[in-house]
Design a protein around this motif. Sequence first.
Motif, PDB file in Angstrom:
ATOM      1  N   GLY A 107       0.794  -1.230   0.000  1.00  0.00           N
ATOM      2  CA  GLY A 107       0.000   0.000   0.000  1.00  0.00           C
ATOM      3  C   GLY A 107       0.820   1.270   0.000  1.00  0.00           C
ATOM      4  N   LYS A 108       2.140   1.128  -0.027  1.00  0.00           N
ATOM      5  CA  LYS A 108       3.001   2.308   0.102  1.00  0.00           C
ATOM      6  C   LYS A 108       2.921   3.225  -1.113  1.00  0.00           C
ATOM      7  CE  LYS A 108       6.266  -0.009   3.191  1.00  0.00           C
ATOM      8  NZ  LYS A 108       5.468  -1.261   3.234  1.00  0.00           N
ATOM      9  N   LEU A 109       2.615   2.667  -2.276  1.00  0.00           N
ATOM     10  CA  LEU A 109       2.511   3.478  -3.485  1.00  0.00           C
ATOM     11  C   LEU A 109       1.390   4.518  -3.323  1.00  0.00           C
ATOM     12  CD1 LEU A 109       3.958   3.514  -6.260  1.00  0.00           C
ATOM     13  CD2 LEU A 109       2.056   2.165  -7.157  1.00  0.00           C
ATOM     14  N   GLY A 110       0.284   4.087  -2.769  1.00  0.00           N
ATOM     15  CA  GLY A 110      -0.832   5.000  -2.540  1.00  0.00           C
ATOM     16  C   GLY A 110      -0.525   6.038  -1.485  1.00  0.00           C
ATOM     17  N   LEU A 111       0.195   5.629  -0.435  1.00  0.00           N
ATOM     18  CA  LEU A 111       0.578   6.578   0.611  1.00  0.00           C
ATOM     19  C   LEU A 111       1.467   7.682   0.043  1.00  0.00           C
ATOM     20  CD1 LEU A 111       1.342   4.217   3.642  1.00  0.00           C
ATOM     21  CD2 LEU A 111      -0.759   5.463   3.150  1.00  0.00           C
ATOM     22  N   LYS A 112       2.382   7.287  -0.820  1.00  0.00           N
ATOM     23  CA  LYS A 112       3.261   8.273  -1.459  1.00  0.00           C
ATOM     24  C   LYS A 112       2.466   9.209  -2.366  1.00  0.00           C
ATOM     25  CE  LYS A 112       7.419   5.385  -1.404  1.00  0.00           C
ATOM     26  NZ  LYS A 112       8.389   4.599  -2.230  1.00  0.00           N
ATOM     27  N   TYR A 113       1.427   8.667  -3.004  1.00  0.00           N
ATOM     28  CA  TYR A 113       0.579   9.482  -3.877  1.00  0.00           C
ATOM     29  C   TYR A 113      -0.166  10.540  -3.060  1.00  0.00           C
ATOM     30  CZ  TYR A 113      -2.274  10.351  -8.053  1.00  0.00           C
ATOM     31  OH  TYR A 113      -2.876  10.924  -9.152  1.00  0.00           O
ATOM     32  N   LEU A 114      -0.632  10.168  -1.880  1.00  0.00           N
ATOM     33  CA  LEU A 114      -1.279  11.123  -0.991  1.00  0.00           C
ATOM     34  C   LEU A 114      -0.317  12.230  -0.583  1.00  0.00           C
ATOM     35  CD1 LEU A 114      -3.267   8.708   1.360  1.00  0.00           C
ATOM     36  CD2 LEU A 114      -4.262  10.299  -0.290  1.00  0.00           C
ATOM     37  N   GLU A 115       0.898  11.827  -0.225  1.00  0.00           N
ATOM     38  CA  GLU A 115       1.910  12.807   0.184  1.00  0.00           C
ATOM     39  C   GLU A 115       2.297  13.721  -0.975  1.00  0.00           C
ATOM     40  OE1 GLU A 115       5.073  10.418   1.681  1.00  0.00           O
ATOM     41  OE2 GLU A 115       3.951   9.740   3.448  1.00  0.00           O
ATOM     42  N   LYS A 116       2.405  13.158  -2.172  1.00  0.00           N
ATOM     43  CA  LYS A 116       2.762  13.932  -3.361  1.00  0.00           C
ATOM     44  C   LYS A 116       1.731  15.025  -3.632  1.00  0.00           C
ATOM     45  CE  LYS A 116       3.277  13.411  -8.382  1.00  0.00           C
ATOM     46  NZ  LYS A 116       3.228  12.434  -9.520  1.00  0.00           N
ATOM     47  N   HIS A 117       0.469  14.747  -3.381  1.00  0.00           N
ATOM     48  CA  HIS A 117      -0.598  15.703  -3.637  1.00  0.00           C
ATOM     49  C   HIS A 117      -0.994  16.488  -2.380  1.00  0.00           C
ATOM     50  CE1 HIS A 117      -0.940  13.188  -7.241  1.00  0.00           C
ATOM     51  NE2 HIS A 117      -1.554  14.206  -7.802  1.00  0.00           N
ATOM     52  N   ASN A 118      -0.198  16.354  -1.325  1.00  0.00           N
ATOM     53  CA  ASN A 118      -0.431  17.091  -0.071  1.00  0.00           C
ATOM     54  C   ASN A 118      -1.858  16.891   0.455  1.00  0.00           C
ATOM     55  OD1 ASN A 118       2.193  18.331   0.047  1.00  0.00           O
ATOM     56  ND2 ASN A 118       1.530  19.681  -1.611  1.00  0.00           N
ATOM     57  N   ILE A 119      -2.321  15.652   0.411  1.00  0.00           N
ATOM     58  CA  ILE A 119      -3.674  15.336   0.870  1.00  0.00           C
ATOM     59  C   ILE A 119      -3.609  14.759   2.287  1.00  0.00           C
ATOM     60  CG2 ILE A 119      -5.687  13.893   0.490  1.00  0.00           C
ATOM     61  CD1 ILE A 119      -5.073  14.029  -2.499  1.00  0.00           C
ATOM     62  N   ASN A 120      -4.270  15.430   3.209  1.00  0.00           N
ATOM     63  CA  ASN A 120      -4.331  14.963   4.588  1.00  0.00           C
ATOM     64  C   ASN A 120      -5.589  14.122   4.775  1.00  0.00           C
ATOM     65  OD1 ASN A 120      -1.994  16.445   5.419  1.00  0.00           O
ATOM     66  ND2 ASN A 120      -3.253  18.297   5.446  1.00  0.00           N
ATOM     67  N   VAL A 121      -5.427  12.941   5.316  1.00  0.00           N
ATOM     68  CA  VAL A 121      -6.561  12.042   5.531  1.00  0.00           C
ATOM     69  C   VAL A 121      -6.715  11.760   7.020  1.00  0.00           C
ATOM     70  CG1 VAL A 121      -6.575  10.918   3.279  1.00  0.00           C
ATOM     71  CG2 VAL A 121      -4.986  10.112   5.021  1.00  0.00           C
ATOM     72  N   LYS A 122      -7.963  11.520   7.414  1.00  0.00           N
ATOM     73  CA  LYS A 122      -8.249  11.201   8.811  1.00  0.00           C
ATOM     74  C   LYS A 122      -9.329  10.126   8.880  1.00  0.00           C
ATOM     75  CE  LYS A 122      -6.975  15.212  11.583  1.00  0.00           C
ATOM     76  NZ  LYS A 122      -7.446  16.146  12.631  1.00  0.00           N
ATOM     77  N   THR A 123      -9.256   9.309   9.930  1.00  0.00           N
ATOM     78  CA  THR A 123     -10.303   8.356  10.232  1.00  0.00           C
ATOM     79  C   THR A 123     -10.524   8.333  11.729  1.00  0.00           C
ATOM     80  OG1 THR A 123     -11.076   6.086   9.985  1.00  0.00           O
ATOM     81  CG2 THR A 123      -8.717   6.368  10.374  1.00  0.00           C
ATOM     82  N   MET A 124     -11.736   8.476  12.156  1.00  0.00           N
ATOM     83  CA  MET A 124     -12.071   8.489  13.581  1.00  0.00           C
ATOM     84  C   MET A 124     -11.176   9.455  14.360  1.00  0.00           C
ATOM     85  SD  MET A 124     -14.579   6.363  13.824  1.00  0.00           S
ATOM     86  CE  MET A 124     -15.347   4.946  13.052  1.00  0.00           C
ATOM     87  N   GLY A 125     -10.839  10.587  13.739  1.00  0.00           N
ATOM     88  CA  GLY A 125     -10.017  11.596  14.390  1.00  0.00           C
ATOM     89  C   GLY A 125      -8.525  11.351  14.305  1.00  0.00           C
ATOM     90  N   GLN A 126      -8.103  10.240  13.684  1.00  0.00           N
ATOM     91  CA  GLN A 126      -6.685   9.916  13.588  1.00  0.00           C
ATOM     92  C   GLN A 126      -6.163  10.208  12.192  1.00  0.00           C
ATOM     93  OE1 GLN A 126      -6.225   5.808  14.698  1.00  0.00           O
ATOM     94  NE2 GLN A 126      -6.822   6.137  16.820  1.00  0.00           N
ATOM     95  N   ASP A 127      -4.955  10.801  12.123  1.00  0.00           N
ATOM     96  CA  ASP A 127      -4.359  11.107  10.830  1.00  0.00           C
ATOM     97  C   ASP A 127      -3.437   9.974  10.384  1.00  0.00           C
ATOM     98  OD1 ASP A 127      -1.984  11.399  12.292  1.00  0.00           O
ATOM     99  OD2 ASP A 127      -2.061  13.585  12.260  1.00  0.00           O
ATOM    100  N   LEU A 128      -2.719  10.214   9.297  1.00  0.00           N
ATOM    101  CA  LEU A 128      -1.878   9.168   8.709  1.00  0.00           C
ATOM    102  C   LEU A 128      -0.799   8.681   9.674  1.00  0.00           C
ATOM    103  CD1 LEU A 128      -1.045   7.448   6.295  1.00  0.00           C
ATOM    104  CD2 LEU A 128       0.190   9.416   5.380  1.00  0.00           C
TER     105      LEU A 128
END
Length: 357
Positions: free
Chosen positions: A315-336
């Motif tokens: 899943g690291k390819l997708g994580l890098k894609y999020l970082e590349k596009h400066n997208i912050n994600v959260k679930t149940m109040g927790q970030d990456l």
Amino acid sequence: MIRIRLGLVVEILKESPELQIVLININNAKYKAISFPKMIGKLVNNEEVLVNTTAFTLNLGTGGYHFIMGKLSNPNCDTVTKGHIMKLRYTPEQIKVLSVEEEDSPYHNEIKNFQSLNKAPVLIGFLHSMLIPTIAGIKALNPNLKISYIMTDGGALPMAFSHTVAFLNKLKWLNGTVTTGNSYGGQLEAINIYSGLAAAYEVLKADIIIVIMGPGVVGTGTSLGTTALEVGQIINAVHSLEGNPILIPRINFNESRKRHIGVSHHVLTVLNKIALAKTTVVIPKIDNKDKANYVNDQLKCHEIFDKHSIIYEDGKLGLKYLEKHNINVKTMGQDLSQARTFFETCCAAGTYTAKLK
């Protein structure tokens, strides 16, 4: 019982044709509230409104908002739209939509003549927060794939309530949306998950379909008392329509609740008891051996290996894609940084599915 209060709109904080966020005064105290213009009309300052304060008062997960039920001043609202299907049926908030199945729909024939999903991949998730990282996993491998999102009624009912969908539409990461059951406000409306899948496939021409409820899963701490069990029924629906169901499991190790540590008990219940059809379950390649073994032990203990197909994907390819596009994600109040395994799982499911196309 509903807790209803009178309020006065004092400021429009944010608005779009689908949603308004306003500041209201209730008994000399100010609160944020949400209104859906297509249901009650557009609000302006100094309007008296009727407000549902129930969830906020109970400190439930509505983002700290009250919800406006109607206008007392100039209450008339008559948006002219086609359609004869009611959603939120037989409630004071029932709303008319034009569903894809109706004869007046331009897509009536596509749905009427639909036969099969023809092995089309359908990603199915448990939480609305899975949507962005799952798509990141797809986009990281192939940014040209057409992705359609189906929102069920397991969580929030108005699609306008989803900041996630608004964000994805702004990024142009979705080629269309469908709302099914009593959820409403998608690009296309469908009566149930079956016709919703047909609409995503035949009308939106999706390469990959993602099905996840809106924000706000309902849970009770019991294995059966949660709207997350709809995932098993969706797996069955995809299978019966000859699609390829692919599960995005909920996996997190930063959890105070033991039942959600590693693979959530909701996932295990769905795979062991609810899903009657075989599905592909994507597990991320976890670097930490203890955590990886913990997940595998859970799957073995609940006989998941015997009933379903387990796939391990990076899943690291997708994580890098999020970082590349400066997208912050959260679930149940927790970030990456706090729920890395959760988001890595979603990315892995997206990447695996993209490889099928």
